[in-house]
Every structure is written in C-alpha cells, then in structure tokens.
Design a protein around this motif. Structure first.
Motif, PDB file in Angstrom:
ATOM      1  N   ALA A  36       0.796  -1.228   0.000  1.00 25.92           N
ATOM      2  CA  ALA A  36       0.000   0.000   0.000  1.00 25.92           C
ATOM      3  C   ALA A  36       0.832   1.284   0.000  1.00 25.92           C
ATOM      4  N   GLY A  37       2.039   1.234   0.540  1.00 31.66           N
ATOM      5  CA  GLY A  37       2.871   2.434   0.585  1.00 31.66           C
ATOM      6  C   GLY A  37       3.148   2.992  -0.808  1.00 31.66           C
ATOM      7  N   CYS A  38       3.212   2.125  -1.812  1.00 33.89           N
ATOM      8  CA  CYS A  38       3.422   2.568  -3.198  1.00 33.89           C
ATOM      9  C   CYS A  38       2.153   2.479  -4.038  1.00 33.89           C
ATOM     10  N   HIS A  39       1.289   1.489  -3.749  1.00 34.88           N
ATOM     11  CA  HIS A  39       0.111   1.260  -4.602  1.00 34.88           C
ATOM     12  C   HIS A  39      -1.192   1.736  -3.965  1.00 34.88           C
ATOM     13  N   GLY A  40      -1.095   2.434  -2.833  1.00 33.43           N
ATOM     14  CA  GLY A  40      -2.297   2.992  -2.203  1.00 33.43           C
ATOM     15  C   GLY A  40      -2.981   2.006  -1.266  1.00 33.43           C
ATOM     16  N   THR A  41      -3.734   2.544  -0.324  1.00 31.50           N
ATOM     17  CA  THR A  41      -4.493   1.721   0.609  1.00 31.50           C
ATOM     18  C   THR A  41      -5.451   0.832  -0.191  1.00 31.50           C
ATOM     19  N   VAL A  46      -3.064   6.571  -5.665  1.00 34.57           N
ATOM     20  CA  VAL A  46      -3.388   7.949  -6.047  1.00 34.57           C
ATOM     21  C   VAL A  46      -2.467   8.413  -7.176  1.00 34.57           C
ATOM     22  N   GLY A  47      -1.694   7.485  -7.729  1.00 35.08           N
ATOM     23  CA  GLY A  47      -0.951   7.662  -8.968  1.00 35.08           C
ATOM     24  C   GLY A  47       0.399   8.332  -8.825  1.00 35.08           C
TER      25      GLY A  47
ATOM     26  N   ARG B 421       3.250  10.429  -2.832  1.00 31.56           N
ATOM     27  CA  ARG B 421       1.802  10.659  -2.837  1.00 31.56           C
ATOM     28  C   ARG B 421       1.058   9.494  -2.183  1.00 31.56           C
ATOM     29  N   ASN B 422       1.486   8.289  -2.512  1.00 35.59           N
ATOM     30  CA  ASN B 422       0.775   7.122  -1.991  1.00 35.59           C
ATOM     31  C   ASN B 422       1.052   6.854  -0.514  1.00 35.59           C
ATOM     32  N   ILE B 423       2.285   7.036  -0.083  1.00 31.24           N
ATOM     33  CA  ILE B 423       2.548   6.745   1.333  1.00 31.24           C
ATOM     34  C   ILE B 423       1.902   7.812   2.218  1.00 31.24           C
ATOM     35  N   ALA B 425      -0.940   9.308   1.484  1.00 29.42           N
ATOM     36  CA  ALA B 425      -2.369   8.955   1.485  1.00 29.42           C
ATOM     37  C   ALA B 425      -2.622   7.709   2.333  1.00 29.42           C
TER      38      ALA B 425
END
Lengths: 195, 429
Positions: A36-41, A46-47, B421-423, B425
C-alpha cells in the motif's frame, strides 16, 4: 496462461495460499498491505504507480510471478517480487481482486483520447481487454481509469524488443509493433479517461 | 475409544479451557476484548499508520492518537526544498482524515507513560488508560555527542533532519552562498533516520548551485563511515549530473568530525579543519525522548522489541515502531516505519479479537532524487529467521541497476513522487 512453468508455480501456490486472504486479520491481508505504501491503501493508488485494487486475481498473481522470474520488465518490482513465495503471490491476487476499483483522478486530453478510442477499435483491443478496457478476462488487466504515465510506460516496455516480456503478453509486442509513441500516448489517454 | 488415559485427559481439559477463553472473551486477565483501548503516541509515518490499520483490522477498537503538532511535515522529499524544486506546503498534511476512520486525534504531548498501571499522561493534563500502547516517537538528537554541536549550534549549522524551520533555514543559507563557496555536510554515524538522506541532500544542493550560476561551489561530505546506502548509485549520479562538485570523505580518509565551532564557523575533522560558507551537521541520534523516559530504551538509546510483533522487550502490551525501534535488517525509513506499524496493528487487532496472530510481513522501498528527472531506489523484503530476528529474504531486494542515468532513472523519478503521494495517502488519508 501460456507459461507452463508459471502455471505450475501458481498451482503449487494455490495449495499454499492461506484460506482467508480476504479481509480480517489474515496472513493474506498482512502480506498484501505491505504494497500500500506505493500502490495505495487497498491498492487504490493515487498515482501514477498503477492501481492494483480491483484487478483480476490471476492477473495480479501472474504479474508478480513474472516480475519474480524476470520475464516482465520493471524498475523496482523485480527486486520486490523475488521476496515472496507462490502462496503469498496468490494471496495478493485474492486480496486485491476483492477490493473495489477506484479510477485515478487525472485530467486527460480529450483530443488524444478520441484518437485513442479509434486505435482501440481499429486494433481490436477489446477482444482481450473488454469494451473501453474494462477487462472481464481473469488474466487480462483492467485499463479503464488506470494512470496515463503507467499505461505509457507499460506499452513502451511491451513494444521494446530489448526488454523481457511474459509469454502471455507476447501478443502485445506484435499488437504494438506498428504503433508510434504518439499512438501509445493516445491509447493511454483513452483508457485513463474511459468509464 | 472407551477408555481415556491421562494424556488424553490433559489434552481434553486444556482444549476445554481454551474453548472457554474463546467463548467468554471478557472473563479473564489478558483475554481478548474487541473494543480494547489503543493509545498511539506520535503521529509520524509509524504512529499514524498504526492507528489507521488497527482500525482497519478491527473497527471496534477504541483508538486515540496523541501528537503534539497539528500538522505533519514529511521528511521524505524535504531535501527537494533545498534545491527549490518543492515548497514546505507540499510536504505538509493535517490529521483530519484520520478522524474519518473513527480515530480520536488528541493534539497534546505525552509527558509520562506508566507501563505498570497502563496509562499515559499529557502536558494538557489528560490521563488516558490503555489496553495496548503504541509508542512511535521517532528520533531525538544526542546533543553534545559531537563536541560543540548543541541546539544553539544548529541555528548556525542546521541539521534540517526534522522537516520544518530547520529545512527553511538551510535553504536560505544555500540561496545566500556565493559562487566558489564551500558547503559541508556532516553525515551521522549508524544507526540514524534515513540512511541515504545525507547523500541525496548533496545532490539536491548541487542541483540548485548548478542551475543558479554557482557551479564553482564545492560540496564536501564529511562522514565517520566507510560506506553508505546506495553508494555506487550516488557516486555515479553526482558525477553524471554535477561533475566534481560533490566530494565524499570517508572515515578512513579523515572524514570523522571531532568538533564543531559554530561561533567561529569551523569544523574540525580528524586530519583537517574546514571553514564552510554553509554547513549542515546531522548529529548522532537515539530514540525519541518519551521512549527513554518510559524506560523502553536499551543502553544505546534505542528500543529493543520482539521483532515478530514489535512488542517492547521492556513492557507488556507496549509496541514500539518506527525509527525508535531496533528492527533487525529494516532501515530507519518511512516505508519501514509504515511496514512495522502494519505488523503491530495486526498483532493488536488479532489479540483484541482473540484470533491467531497472522504471519508478519515486512517491506521497504526508498527512492532518492539525484535530480528532478533522475532517481535511484533501494528495496527490501524481510522475514523472521529461526532466532526471531528480521533478516533479508535472500535473493530479493537491492538497489537500482547501475545504469540508472537513462530511462530507468527517469522512470524512478516519476515513481519517487508517486511513492510520496501514496505513502502520504496510506498514512494520513
């Protein structure tokens, strides 16, 4: 899947995969949440790293398996995928397939998207990727609402004869052979903005 | 099976006891309690992630996050403020979204942790009891460990190692330097927060100098160490983009700094003395102050934990995560902190629900920007070994390929921003 070795590896994995990869406090959820740290929760990036939440189970697992065995090109994913066994890769597939797809918030160029739509139709992309790129095939990724940058990188890599490509994606190399960089960009804008 | 021998009987009765515990989870001490009180001390990447994922794993948990600052300023990418490519606002985020997950955010400072009575006290006069405590205080500086470098000296030679006013102070100093000037970066000894940080800082300062008519400046890194994170990639990156502007002096070459004279603006290393126009001195570090005060640290100033769960070796039901923890092969990075937080959250949730604790999984990814269009990365996947230590999964992880200056480096720059951005979020969103 055309890659026999991969099919065999994932079949072994299916036996090892924990029964409760979905939700709750399970081995499958814990291993998938490291992404999730790179690919979002829940994989809702969020790209522009790709959205993986809501992709088909076997696509996620086989993408990881091909990053792992080096038949798919990546910048960082090959190094990461090597850290997991087939059971964990299948757990990731199950976990992310169970998540809702959340399309990326991005602005697309309407003119490019229009051109991309034409290319999508002319090249018969829907045959595997579904109408507007919303895949209904278990091993084919959804493209609709995916990030432009990622789609461009991925098509460039599939086209690039100097880069490895998974056996199951070989068809992409021939599909993309006649398309220019501008065509690739147009397709990316079409899929990114499609509903 | 008409007769029962003694061994079978023991088995049967202990099974019955275990069943009893499951059926009446509120009965005994240490039993599962789905609505357990979880208090999280510290709202950085580790603490905020632990609060969010504890709720995701068990929505009935009563989770309170206590953090002194109203907003969080990310250290990752804060070196880009030095090059002028990024402002502080883009690094800053509030805690509002955590409230939407049902987490109570208390803007206060924890002054006391009583691990016997299981409660924490705050500066604002609050007393909060807990069933599970998560301590994520980050790092504190060992003021004075480097002779002459104290809080006053940091106003002359900024550490800028906690993003905020120090970052802006260093930026202002860099902007004021004349062409041909000397910038010194004093790198800290291991272990410290963000292992590649000092070397990314050199690249970001070099980027500014090169593009603002100050290409004759020199950036000298004085290092007590003889090797550093992503060393080959940084050295190749400095050379490719900034020629000879960046020089690294290892411990063996006299890079170990012995004393700092902030008033005279002199840095004395083992062999030589330097009079920099600008210097960033990153001091030796230890776990955040509250960890030490609560008795959670070892003689080296860091917090020993059971690496399978992150439960403190010093106190039951207390979990220490992030930079403060001794976490085996995991580095002190934001991604590792997030990964540790998710493991601790899964343990707390499983215990509160009375279900088996899942197998831990640990990952690290970390990008460093050589220039806005050129980044390098390190990744790691880890496991517990037979001795209960976090170790690398053999064959996995490692740094970007050596030829990172072309397309791959440009893509990694895109993914570095995506990582951020992802971490952000995933942690605060």
């Amino acid at each position: 899947m055309h890659n026999k070795k991969l099919t065999a590896a994932l079949a072994v994995g299916a036996l090892l995969a924990s029964g409760s990869a979905l939700g709750g406090v399970s081995d499958g959820a814990v291993v998938s949440n490291t992404c999730a740290g790179c690919h979002g929760t829940n994989g809702a990036s969020v790209g522009p790293a790709p959205i993986i939440g809501g992709q088909p189970e076997m696509y996620v697992a086989s993408a990881m398996a091909t990053y792992k065995d080096g038949t798919r090109y990546g910048t960082i994913m090959n190094r990461i995928a090597k850290g997991y066994d087939p059971g964990q890769l299948l757990d990731m597939g199950k976990f992310f397939a169970a998540q809702p797809w959340v399309s990326g918030k991005q602005t697309v160029d309407a003119k490019l998207a229009e051109k991309g739509k034409g290319l999508h139709t002319a090249n018969g992309c829907a045959g595997c990727h579904g109408a507007n790129g919303t895949s209904t095939t278990p091993t084919t990724p959804r493209l609709t609402g995916q990030y432009v940058e990622y789609l461009v990188f991925q098509m460039q890599d599939f086209k690039d004869g100097n880069k490895p490509i998974p056996a199951a994606a070989m068809v992409m190399r021939s599909m993309l052979a006649s398309l220019s960089d501008d065509d690739i960009k147009a397709l990316a804008h079409f899929y990114a903005g499609a509903k | 099976m008409s007769t029962i021998n003694r061994r079978d009987f023991v088995k049967l009765t202990s099974a019955a006891t275990a069943l009893g515990a499951l059926s009446f989870p509120f009965a005994g001490h240490g039993a599962a309690k789905a609505k357990a009180k979880v208090v999280v001390v510290g709202g950085g990447f580790a603490g905020a992630t632990a609060a969010k994922y504890a709720k995701m794993y068990n929505k009935d948990l009563d989770v309170t996050l206590i953090e002194a600052s109203k907003e969080y300023i990310s250290c990752p990418l804060s070196n880009e403020v030095l090059s002028g490519e990024r402002d502080m606002k883009s690094l800053t985020i509030g805690y509002g979204a955590l409230g939407k997950h049902g987490i109570k955010v208390v803007n206060d400072e924890v002054t006391e942790i009583d691990t016997e009575k299981k409660s924490v006290k705050t500066k604002g006069g609050k007393s909060l009891p807990y069933d599970y405590l998560v301590v994520a205080p980050g790092v504190a500086f060992k003021w004075g460990a480097l002779a002459g470098y104290d809080e006053a000296a940091a106003e002359v030679f900024p550490h800028a190692w906690k993003a905020g006013p120090q970052t802006l102070l260093l930026r202002k100093q860099i902007e004021g330097i004349k062409d041909g000037g000397l910038v010194v970066i004093v790198a800290p000894p291991n272990p410290y927060r963000c292992p590649p940080g000092p070397y990314e800082r050199a690249a970001q300062i070099a980027y500014y100098l090169k593009h603002h008519g100050k290409a004759k400046c020199k950036i000298l890194i004085l290092d007590p160490k003889d090797k550093f994170s992503k060393q080959g990639l940084f050295m190749a990156g400095w050379k490719a983009r900034y020629g000879d502007m960046v020089e690294w002096k290892s411990g063996a070459e006299g890079g170990k700094v012995e004393s700092i004279d902030a008033k005279g603006k002199v840095i004395k290393a083992e062999f030589d003395e330097y009079k920099p126009d600008v210097a960033s001195v990153i001091p030796p570090q230890k776990a955040g102050a509250i960890a030490e005060k609560a008795g959670l640290t070892d003689d080296k100033g860091w917090c020993p934990v059971d690496q399978a769960t992150f439960e403190s070796k010093k106190a039951k039901d207390v979990f220490v995560i992030g930079d403060a923890a001794v976490a085996g092969a995991l580095p002190k990075s934001a991604y590792a902190a997030s990964s540790e937080a998710k493991v601790a959250a899964s343990v707390i949730a499983a215990r509160s629900l009375g279900v088996p604790v899942p197998k831990p999984a640990y990952t690290n990814t970390c990008y460093s920007l050589i220039a806005p269009d050129y980044a390098v990365s390190v990744a790691g996947v880890y496991k517990l070994n037979a001795e209960g230590a976090i170790v690398d999964v053999e064959g996995a992880g490692g740094v970007s390929p050596a030829d990172a200056s072309g397309q791959a480096g440009a893509r990694e720059a895109v993914y570095a921003i995506s990582w951020f951005r992802n971490i952000m979020a995933d942690t605060f969103g």
